[in-house]
Design an enzyme around this catalytic site. Sequence first.
Site, PDB file in Angstrom:
ATOM      1  N   CYS A 113      43.250  29.934  38.343  1.00 39.35           N
ATOM      2  CA  CYS A 113      42.229  30.656  37.588  1.00 39.35           C
ATOM      3  C   CYS A 113      42.858  31.934  37.026  1.00 39.35           C
ATOM      4  CB  CYS A 113      41.038  30.993  38.484  1.00 39.35           C
ATOM      5  SG  CYS A 113      41.400  32.263  39.735  1.00 39.35           S
TER       6      CYS A 113
ATOM      7  N   GLU B  86      46.481  29.842  45.998  1.00 42.90           N
ATOM      8  CA  GLU B  86      47.602  30.605  45.448  1.00 42.90           C
ATOM      9  C   GLU B  86      47.668  31.990  46.079  1.00 42.90           C
ATOM     10  OE1 GLU B  86      45.074  29.070  43.887  1.00 42.90           O
ATOM     11  OE2 GLU B  86      45.553  28.713  41.787  1.00 42.90           O
TER      12      GLU B  86
ATOM     13  N   CYS C 153      44.024  34.443  39.821  1.00 44.90           N
ATOM     14  CA  CYS C 153      45.289  34.020  40.437  1.00 44.90           C
ATOM     15  C   CYS C 153      46.434  34.159  39.444  1.00 44.90           C
ATOM     16  CB  CYS C 153      45.190  32.589  40.948  1.00 44.90           C
ATOM     17  SG  CYS C 153      44.120  32.431  42.393  1.00 44.90           S
TER      18      CYS C 153
ATOM     19  N   HIS D 203      41.605  31.988  47.290  1.00 46.18           N
ATOM     20  CA  HIS D 203      42.231  30.830  46.655  1.00 46.18           C
ATOM     21  C   HIS D 203      43.573  30.497  47.294  1.00 46.18           C
ATOM     22  CE1 HIS D 203      39.798  31.001  42.642  1.00 46.18           C
ATOM     23  NE2 HIS D 203      39.035  30.924  43.719  1.00 46.18           N
TER      24      HIS D 203
END
Length: 159
Positions: free
Chosen positions: A106, A80, A109, A78
């Site tokens: 999410c 992040e 993260c 991801h």
Amino acid sequence: MSNFKNDSYYMNYALKISITANCIKGKVGAVLVKDNKIIAEGVNSVPNGITPCTEETCIRKKLNLKSGENQELCFVVHAEQNALINALNNKVDVKSSTLYVTKQPCIICAKMLINAGIKKIIYLKEYHDKYSESLLREAGVEINKFEGELDNEENGIRS
């Protein structure tokens, strides 16, 4: 209190870098800012050395998985996470920084961002994760939906 002019600058930057993401299911950009300076950035992409998925090889598409479920069944890192990794690789301290991200984090993260010491998150689009926001708030991380202005509507925003 947010500075909407700066928020718009950093969110537009996150949108611009998101076009370099190699995920076929959506493009996300993340920018970490501290003391009004960009300290790290990331996009959602497969790990270095791994061939990006195609419509035919995407495991999530093959298994017909919905957004937000079985997140571990994806080869993409991801945005992040990549921003945090980039900061780590460059020995940059992310504690007390603000994350601008084109899609709400999410739960996976969120846990990483909490432990990294991120103090504030501003996101553009909502993500269907019923626990992420409450976990962030419980940990004292300020999280807000972006309210500034975007440069234009043709800048890669996808559902």
